[in-house]
Scaffold this motif. Structure first.
Motif, PDB file in Angstrom:
ATOM      1  N   UNK A   1       0.843  -1.177   0.000  1.00  0.00           N
ATOM      2  CA  UNK A   1       0.000   0.000   0.000  1.00  0.00           C
ATOM      3  C   UNK A   1       0.884   1.234   0.000  1.00  0.00           C
ATOM      4  N   UNK A   2       0.704   2.131  -0.965  1.00  0.00           N
ATOM      5  CA  UNK A   2       1.538   3.335  -0.998  1.00  0.00           C
ATOM      6  C   UNK A   2       1.168   4.290   0.143  1.00  0.00           C
ATOM      7  N   UNK A   3       2.129   5.131   0.530  1.00  0.00           N
ATOM      8  CA  UNK A   3       1.909   6.068   1.630  1.00  0.00           C
ATOM      9  C   UNK A   3       0.821   7.079   1.320  1.00  0.00           C
ATOM     10  N   UNK A   4       0.609   7.396   0.047  1.00  0.00           N
ATOM     11  CA  UNK A   4      -0.408   8.384  -0.291  1.00  0.00           C
ATOM     12  C   UNK A   4      -1.811   7.878   0.052  1.00  0.00           C
ATOM     13  N   UNK A   5      -2.029   6.559   0.049  1.00  0.00           N
ATOM     14  CA  UNK A   5      -3.329   5.996   0.402  1.00  0.00           C
ATOM     15  C   UNK A   5      -3.485   5.818   1.912  1.00  0.00           C
ATOM     16  N   UNK A   6      -2.396   5.896   2.626  1.00  0.00           N
ATOM     17  CA  UNK A   6      -2.416   5.611   4.052  1.00  0.00           C
ATOM     18  C   UNK A   6      -2.941   6.795   4.868  1.00  0.00           C
ATOM     19  N   UNK A   7      -2.663   7.997   4.449  1.00  0.00           N
ATOM     20  CA  UNK A   7      -3.027   9.182   5.214  1.00  0.00           C
ATOM     21  C   UNK A   7      -4.151   9.939   4.533  1.00  0.00           C
ATOM     22  N   UNK A   8      -4.942  10.630   5.345  1.00  0.00           N
ATOM     23  CA  UNK A   8      -6.034  11.454   4.842  1.00  0.00           C
ATOM     24  C   UNK A   8      -5.459  12.757   4.301  1.00  0.00           C
ATOM     25  N   UNK A   9      -5.840  13.120   3.089  1.00  0.00           N
ATOM     26  CA  UNK A   9      -5.382  14.359   2.473  1.00  0.00           C
ATOM     27  C   UNK A   9      -6.586  15.257   2.217  1.00  0.00           C
ATOM     28  N   UNK A  10      -6.730  16.338   2.998  1.00  0.00           N
ATOM     29  CA  UNK A  10      -7.881  17.225   2.800  1.00  0.00           C
ATOM     30  C   UNK A  10      -7.757  18.038   1.520  1.00  0.00           C
ATOM     31  N   UNK A  11      -8.907  18.423   0.981  1.00  0.00           N
ATOM     32  CA  UNK A  11      -8.928  19.212  -0.255  1.00  0.00           C
ATOM     33  C   UNK A  11      -8.657  20.693   0.017  1.00  0.00           C
ATOM     34  N   UNK A  12      -9.192  21.213   1.134  1.00  0.00           N
ATOM     35  CA  UNK A  12      -8.976  22.603   1.507  1.00  0.00           C
ATOM     36  C   UNK A  12      -9.014  22.712   3.034  1.00  0.00           C
ATOM     37  N   UNK A  13      -8.922  23.938   3.552  1.00  0.00           N
ATOM     38  CA  UNK A  13      -8.856  24.121   4.999  1.00  0.00           C
ATOM     39  C   UNK A  13     -10.168  23.722   5.671  1.00  0.00           C
ATOM     40  N   UNK A  14     -11.300  23.950   5.029  1.00  0.00           N
ATOM     41  CA  UNK A  14     -12.586  23.587   5.629  1.00  0.00           C
ATOM     42  C   UNK A  14     -12.724  22.076   5.754  1.00  0.00           C
ATOM     43  N   UNK A  15     -12.242  21.350   4.785  1.00  0.00           N
ATOM     44  CA  UNK A  15     -12.264  19.893   4.826  1.00  0.00           C
ATOM     45  C   UNK A  15     -11.408  19.383   5.985  1.00  0.00           C
TER      46      UNK A  15
END
Length: 123
Positions: A1-15
């Motif tokens: 599993x790549x690291x990019x799938x492991x962590x949550x990445x928000x789209x903007x500050x509100x997210x």
């Protein structure tokens, strides 16, 4: 599993703010431990640095005020819980909502005719 799938990445500050609010509401009643305090301080630090900078870059002054409100609530939570008191309330729309402002549902107890002492509740 790549690291990019492991962590949550928000789209903007509100997210990102929504995600932190959801996480805070999950652990606010948990027993206080050193790991929880460290995790909580990490979230507050994220709000103060990364998310605050992103909100300023997006040029949304209301969001900056909401972040300041979230930081105040989260810092007050830590003080209340470290004193050994329960934190009555939760965070909703990036602000503190106390238990007294949550909706109360009325219940009318109806005594049934008969010899039993049971009560029926009619809603």
């Amino acid at each position: 599993m790549p690291n990019s799938d492991r962590y949550y990445t928000p789209q903007d500050s509100k997210d990102a703010m929504r995600q932190i609010e959801k996480l805070f509401n999950k652990y606010k009643d948990a027993p206080i431990t050193q790991e929880l305090v460290t995790y909580h301080q990490n979230l507050v630090n994220r709000l103060k640095t990364d998310i605050m900078a992103a909100a300023k870059q997006e040029n949304v002054p209301a969001r900056v005020e909401s972040i300041n409100s979230m930081i105040a609530v989260m810092e007050r939570w830590l003080k209340v819980r470290m004193a050994g008191n329960p934190f009555n309330g939760r965070m909703k729309n990036f602000k503190f909502v106390g238990d007294e402002s949550l909706p109360k549902f009325k219940r009318h107890v109806h005594k049934m005719n008969g010899s039993s002492g049971h009560r029926s509740s009619r809603h």
